[in-house]
Design a protein around this motif. Structure first.
Motif, PDB file in Angstrom:
ATOM      1  N   CYS A  21       0.839  -1.203   0.000  1.00 10.24           N
ATOM      2  CA  CYS A  21       0.000   0.000   0.000  1.00 10.24           C
ATOM      3  C   CYS A  21       0.872   1.251   0.000  1.00 10.24           C
ATOM      4  CB  CYS A  21      -0.877  -0.031   1.252  1.00 10.24           C
ATOM      5  SG  CYS A  21      -1.985   1.385   1.447  1.00 10.24           S
ATOM      6  N   ARG A  22       0.337   2.315  -0.563  1.00  9.33           N
ATOM      7  CA  ARG A  22       1.003   3.620  -0.482  1.00  9.33           C
ATOM      8  C   ARG A  22      -0.029   4.692  -0.167  1.00  9.33           C
ATOM      9  NH1 ARG A  22       1.481   7.710  -4.698  1.00  9.33           N
ATOM     10  NH2 ARG A  22       0.010   7.205  -6.339  1.00  9.33           N
ATOM     11  N   ILE A  23       0.424   5.719   0.529  1.00 13.26           N
ATOM     12  CA  ILE A  23      -0.368   6.932   0.767  1.00 13.26           C
ATOM     13  C   ILE A  23      -0.006   7.908  -0.340  1.00 13.26           C
ATOM     14  CG2 ILE A  23      -0.693   8.924   2.291  1.00 13.26           C
ATOM     15  CD1 ILE A  23      -0.013   7.032   4.655  1.00 13.26           C
ATOM     16  N   TRP A  24      -1.001   8.527  -0.942  1.00 13.87           N
ATOM     17  CA  TRP A  24      -0.737   9.521  -1.981  1.00 13.87           C
ATOM     18  C   TRP A  24      -1.418  10.837  -1.612  1.00 13.87           C
ATOM     19  CZ3 TRP A  24      -4.974  11.600  -4.324  1.00 13.87           C
ATOM     20  CH2 TRP A  24      -6.163  10.865  -4.278  1.00 13.87           C
ATOM     21  N   GLN A  25      -0.849  11.938  -2.097  1.00 12.76           N
ATOM     22  CA  GLN A  25      -1.429  13.270  -1.925  1.00 12.76           C
ATOM     23  C   GLN A  25      -1.201  14.045  -3.202  1.00 12.76           C
ATOM     24  OE1 GLN A  25      -0.389  15.251   1.734  1.00 12.76           O
ATOM     25  NE2 GLN A  25      -0.478  13.355   2.887  1.00 12.76           N
ATOM     26  N   GLN A  26      -2.278  14.709  -3.684  1.00 11.87           N
ATOM     27  CA  GLN A  26      -2.171  15.465  -4.929  1.00 11.87           C
ATOM     28  C   GLN A  26      -3.339  16.432  -5.046  1.00 11.87           C
ATOM     29  OE1 GLN A  26      -2.309  12.966  -8.410  1.00 11.87           O
ATOM     30  NE2 GLN A  26      -1.617  14.610  -9.753  1.00 11.87           N
ATOM     31  N   ASP A  27      -3.066  17.678  -5.320  1.00 11.90           N
ATOM     32  CA  ASP A  27      -4.080  18.692  -5.623  1.00 11.90           C
ATOM     33  C   ASP A  27      -5.207  18.755  -4.590  1.00 11.90           C
ATOM     34  OD1 ASP A  27      -2.651  19.240  -7.979  1.00 11.90           O
ATOM     35  OD2 ASP A  27      -3.811  17.776  -9.124  1.00 11.90           O
ATOM     36  N   GLY A  28      -4.871  18.797  -3.300  1.00  5.44           N
ATOM     37  CA  GLY A  28      -5.875  18.904  -2.251  1.00  5.44           C
ATOM     38  C   GLY A  28      -6.597  17.607  -1.928  1.00  5.44           C
ATOM     39  N   ARG A  29      -6.226  16.548  -2.571  1.00  2.67           N
ATOM     40  CA  ARG A  29      -6.786  15.217  -2.305  1.00  2.67           C
ATOM     41  C   ARG A  29      -5.681  14.340  -1.723  1.00  2.67           C
ATOM     42  NH1 ARG A  29     -12.349  14.467  -2.901  1.00  2.67           N
ATOM     43  NH2 ARG A  29     -13.059  15.762  -4.589  1.00  2.67           N
ATOM     44  N   CYS A  30      -6.107  13.276  -1.075  1.00  2.00           N
ATOM     45  CA  CYS A  30      -5.163  12.312  -0.537  1.00  2.00           C
ATOM     46  C   CYS A  30      -5.861  10.966  -0.510  1.00  2.00           C
ATOM     47  CB  CYS A  30      -4.693  12.722   0.855  1.00  2.00           C
ATOM     48  SG  CYS A  30      -6.035  13.096   2.002  1.00  2.00           S
ATOM     49  N   GLY A  31      -5.114   9.934  -0.232  1.00  2.00           N
ATOM     50  CA  GLY A  31      -5.747   8.630  -0.174  1.00  2.00           C
ATOM     51  C   GLY A  31      -4.752   7.501  -0.115  1.00  2.00           C
ATOM     52  N   LEU A  32      -5.270   6.327  -0.399  1.00  2.00           N
ATOM     53  CA  LEU A  32      -4.504   5.088  -0.347  1.00  2.00           C
ATOM     54  C   LEU A  32      -4.707   4.316  -1.636  1.00  2.00           C
ATOM     55  CD1 LEU A  32      -5.811   3.873   3.140  1.00  2.00           C
ATOM     56  CD2 LEU A  32      -3.622   5.002   2.709  1.00  2.00           C
ATOM     57  N   GLU A  33      -3.674   3.584  -2.044  1.00  2.00           N
ATOM     58  CA  GLU A  33      -3.847   2.618  -3.122  1.00  2.00           C
ATOM     59  C   GLU A  33      -2.943   1.438  -2.844  1.00  2.00           C
ATOM     60  OE1 GLU A  33      -3.063   4.517  -6.830  1.00  2.00           O
ATOM     61  OE2 GLU A  33      -0.909   4.489  -6.548  1.00  2.00           O
ATOM     62  N   GLY A  34      -3.442   0.259  -3.208  1.00  2.00           N
ATOM     63  CA  GLY A  34      -2.660  -0.924  -2.938  1.00  2.00           C
ATOM     64  C   GLY A  34      -3.221  -2.154  -3.618  1.00  2.00           C
ATOM     65  N   VAL A  35      -2.541  -3.266  -3.330  1.00  4.22           N
ATOM     66  CA  VAL A  35      -2.931  -4.563  -3.862  1.00  4.22           C
ATOM     67  C   VAL A  35      -2.768  -5.587  -2.745  1.00  4.22           C
ATOM     68  CG1 VAL A  35      -2.430  -6.375  -5.551  1.00  4.22           C
ATOM     69  CG2 VAL A  35      -2.198  -3.972  -6.199  1.00  4.22           C
ATOM     70  N   ALA A  36      -3.817  -6.360  -2.519  1.00  6.83           N
ATOM     71  CA  ALA A  36      -3.774  -7.445  -1.538  1.00  6.83           C
ATOM     72  C   ALA A  36      -3.888  -8.769  -2.278  1.00  6.83           C
ATOM     73  CB  ALA A  36      -4.920  -7.308  -0.535  1.00  6.83           C
ATOM     74  N   VAL A  37      -3.047  -9.727  -1.888  1.00  2.86           N
ATOM     75  CA  VAL A  37      -3.111 -11.081  -2.425  1.00  2.86           C
ATOM     76  C   VAL A  37      -3.102 -12.039  -1.246  1.00  2.86           C
ATOM     77  CG1 VAL A  37      -2.035 -10.546  -4.648  1.00  2.86           C
ATOM     78  CG2 VAL A  37      -0.606 -11.223  -2.734  1.00  2.86           C
ATOM     79  N   TRP A  38      -3.963 -13.044  -1.300  1.00  2.00           N
ATOM     80  CA  TRP A  38      -4.010 -14.000  -0.192  1.00  2.00           C
ATOM     81  C   TRP A  38      -4.680 -15.275  -0.651  1.00  2.00           C
ATOM     82  CZ3 TRP A  38      -7.516 -10.155  -0.876  1.00  2.00           C
ATOM     83  CH2 TRP A  38      -8.866 -10.455  -0.728  1.00  2.00           C
ATOM     84  N   LEU A  39      -4.525 -16.302   0.162  1.00  2.00           N
ATOM     85  CA  LEU A  39      -5.204 -17.558  -0.088  1.00  2.00           C
ATOM     86  C   LEU A  39      -6.501 -17.548   0.703  1.00  2.00           C
ATOM     87  CD1 LEU A  39      -5.235 -20.230  -1.511  1.00  2.00           C
ATOM     88  CD2 LEU A  39      -3.912 -21.198   0.382  1.00  2.00           C
TER      89      LEU A  39
END
Length: 190
Positions: A21-39
């Protein structure tokens, strides 16, 4: 060298799996994006997620895409300024006014209320989140509480009989969610 977006890699403790996962911030917005893999019980699972928040870390939208076993998921979840939640364009009136999304398959979304509470200088909060329940992949109201401790934050959800003392880093990422998730050591040590 300038510091980039905060990143983390978690390892699941209850079954085989990881989440990046990463935290991002851009142009007054922010958030999270990521990838989960599991069995998963349904078979191998992989889900990508992208969460967009306003400058106060209040969720505005979430996208979840991928597969859990043979089940394909493609979810578009939105919250408007009035606090109304929609999934795939369908209004979810029982979730009106909630500020956070909790994606039940990742510890990433604990970061949202933790960053907001830190910014407000609050040491505790009783709140509810819009929870994506991985047992049936539907949205539900999830009452939660957070209380700052000497070692991190105490998290509880009485409706699900869950309580845990979370270790949290300076970015607001959970680094130890007992029995569920732990931050991977960058040197490969357990």
């Amino acid at each position: 060298m300038a510091r980039g977006d905060p990143l983390i890699l978690w390892r699941r403790l209850d079954r085989s799996g990881h989440d990046a996962c990463r935290i991002w911030q851009q142009d007054g917005r922010c958030g999270l994006e990521g990838v989960a893999v599991w069995l998963d019980n349904a078979g191998p699972a992989h889900l990508s997620y992208h969460i967009s928040c306003d400058e106060r870390w209040i969720t505005r939208s979430a996208r979840v895409q991928g597969n859990v076993g043979q089940k394909a998921l493609s979810l578009s979840i939105n919250r408007n300024e009035a606090g109304d939640w929609h999934i795939g364009g369908e209004e979810m009136p029982d979730l009106h006014g909630l500020q956070d999304i909790d994606l039940g398959f990742t510890p990433a979304t604990n970061t949202l209320p933790l960053r907001r509470l830190r910014a407000l200088g609050k040491d505790s909060a009783e709140l509810a989140a819009v929870w994506l329940d991985p047992s049936d992949w539907s949205l539900k109201r999830l009452p939660q509480s957070y209380r700052k401790t000497d070692a991190g934050w105490h998290y509880a959800s009485s409706s699900h009989d869950i309580a845990a003392d979370l270790a949290v880093d300076a970015d607001g990422f959970v680094t130890d969610y007992p029995e569920l998730w732990i931050k991977e050591d960058p040197n490969g040590r357990s």
